[in-house]
Design an enzyme around this catalytic site. Structure first.
Site, mmCIF file in Angstrom:
data_model
loop_
_atom_site.group_PDB
_atom_site.id
_atom_site.type_symbol
_atom_site.label_atom_id
_atom_site.label_comp_id
_atom_site.label_asym_id
_atom_site.label_seq_id
_atom_site.Cartn_x
_atom_site.Cartn_y
_atom_site.Cartn_z
ATOM 1 N N LYS A 56 -17.024 -0.145 -1.403
ATOM 2 C CA LYS A 56 -16.491 1.136 -1.895
ATOM 3 C C LYS A 56 -17.473 2.299 -1.727
ATOM 4 C CE LYS A 56 -14.186 -1.401 -5.655
ATOM 5 N NZ LYS A 56 -13.231 -2.092 -4.845
ATOM 6 N N GLY A 57 -18.423 2.174 -0.837
ATOM 7 C CA GLY A 57 -19.397 3.241 -0.599
ATOM 8 C C GLY A 57 -20.791 2.893 -1.111
ATOM 9 N N LEU A 58 -20.907 1.828 -1.903
ATOM 10 C CA LEU A 58 -22.220 1.447 -2.451
ATOM 11 C C LEU A 58 -23.224 1.135 -1.342
ATOM 12 C CD1 LEU A 58 -23.707 0.780 -5.185
ATOM 13 C CD2 LEU A 58 -23.096 -1.605 -4.773
ATOM 14 N N TYR A 91 0.849 -1.206 0.000
ATOM 15 C CA TYR A 91 0.000 0.000 0.000
ATOM 16 C C TYR A 91 0.877 1.247 0.000
ATOM 17 C CZ TYR A 91 -3.890 -3.097 1.416
ATOM 18 O OH TYR A 91 -4.826 -4.110 1.493
ATOM 19 N N PRO A 131 -16.504 -4.272 2.958
ATOM 20 C CA PRO A 131 -17.845 -4.516 3.532
ATOM 21 C C PRO A 131 -18.888 -3.507 3.074
ATOM 22 C CG PRO A 131 -16.406 -3.522 5.180
ATOM 23 C CD PRO A 131 -15.530 -3.881 4.011
ATOM 24 N N THR A 184 -23.617 2.494 1.618
ATOM 25 C CA THR A 184 -23.594 3.601 2.585
ATOM 26 C C THR A 184 -24.674 4.600 2.169
ATOM 27 O OG1 THR A 184 -22.084 5.021 1.325
ATOM 28 C CG2 THR A 184 -21.056 3.425 2.807
#
Ligand SMILES: NC(=O)c1ccc[n+]([C@@H]2O[C@H](COP(=O)([O-])OP(=O)(O)OC[C@H]3O[C@@H](n4cnc5c(N)ncnc54)[C@H](OP(=O)(O)O)[C@@H]3O)[C@@H](O)[C@H]2O)c1
Length: 304
Positions: A201-203, A50, A198, A205
């Site tokens: 990627k924001g889907l 990373y 989990p 939320t």
């Protein structure tokens, strides 16, 4: 915060912080890590690759002041090294793993690692040699436990049968429910799942519409973009709080070790923790109804 225990006795907070999206500016990353600790998160996921090692540097230097706290657990990963052209080169050899661990220890400022994971891999790797590298690191006291990060059923099956892995990291959420098929075998071996992605990627939320357009415009797996949008709208009719729903879904599995959620801002982290807490109030009926409205996805590659 609930803790889930690995075979070696290492305790992971049920919500962990995925450090990949912290960025390379320590001034922005530090408040997120600090807030995670305030909120009761004690498990931090990083990898040597990373930001070319900068992520381990940042995680190590921010967590340094907590080194007396035995409950803070860091997991990192190995297997990719950067070639001269900057591209990752896969190397699961024993020689590489035993050398690379020194770099991770240095960047993290530690004398041993809690959890060391193979960062991918294929069935054509020298699997027994790789396993032997991790076993030796454990015997030498350099790592306390090891695991793999994989979405390949054939690789996962081999490690479950022939190694002492304690964790399996895989993308896992209410939409990407492919790991369900692995869970009986995983649980039988007392291996814990680290669920990455989990909130997809924001889907999953409050920002789902934006994430759908920005990150899923081509659809994903068996879903077209349109089907994905319809499915999200449909499960929202059952429970508007998509994050709590996906967290509840993940914690409903006995094999769950930790939900590794990423955050690029403190606000996101706060929201995720709040939704994790609220997830405990979601009824089984709601969970079952939502699960019935998403597709049953299956791994289609790397089966043998
Ligand atoms: N192969 C592997 O081992 C592997 C691969 C991938 C990830 N990981 C690990 O798993 C962790 C999580 O993976 P991930 O980042 O793919 O998945 P994720 O946790 O589902 O997604 C994180 C991203 O979702 C958005 N997000 C998070 N909380 C939000 C909120 N409350 N509201 C709106 N948006 C929100 C943010 O995107 P924006 O930054 O765009 O706002 C954030 O960067 C990583 O940090 C890493 O530690 C491991």
């Amino acid at each position: 915060m609930q803790k889930n225990v690995l075979r070696s006795g290492i305790e992971l907070s049920e919500l962990g912080l995925g450090c990949m999206s912290l960025g390379t500016d320590i001034k922005q990353a530090e408040p997120i890590i600090e807030r995670a600790i305030e909120q009761g998160i004690t498990y931090f996921d990083t990898a040597d690759i990373y930001d070319k090692g900068v992520n381990e540097d940042i995680v190590g230097s921010v967590l340094k002041k907590y080194q007396d706290r035995s409950d803070i657990v860091i997991g990192t990963k190995v297997g990719n090294h950067l070639a001269d052209d900057g591209y990752p080169l896969w190397d699961p050899s024993k020689a590489y793993i035993k050398e690379a661990v020194k770099g991770s220890l240095k960047r993290l400022g530690l004398d041993h690692l809690d959890l060391y994971q193979l960062h991918g891999g294929t069935i054509d790797d020298p699997l027994d040699e790789t396993i032997s590298a991790f076993d030796e690191l454990k015997q030498e006291g350099i790592v306390r436990a090891y695991g793999i990060s994989s979405v390949r059923p054939n690789v996962i099956d081999y490690y479950l049968k022939h190694s002492d892995i304690e964790t399996l990291m895989s993308q896992f959420n209410l939409i990407d429910n492919r790991p369900e098929a692995l869970l009986d075998d995983v649980h039988a071996k007392k291996v814990k799942v680290l669920a990455r992605g989990p909130v997809f990627k924001g889907l999953l939320t409050t920002n789902s519409n934006q994430a759908l357009d920005d990150k899923f415009s081509e659809g994903v797996f068996d879903y077209t973009y349109q089907e994905l949008g319809e499915t999200i709208a449909s499960i929202k009719e059952i429970e508007n709080n998509l994050s709590s729903l996906t967290f509840n879904y993940l914690t409903s599995h006995d094999a769950l070790g930790s939900i590794i959620v990423g955050a690029s801002h403190v606000d996101q982290l706060d929201e995720n923790v709040e939704n994790y807490k609220r997830s405990k109030d979601i009824s089984l009926e709601k969970l079952k109804a939502a699960r019935n409205r998403v597709k049953n996805l299956e791994y289609t590659q790397h089966l043998k």
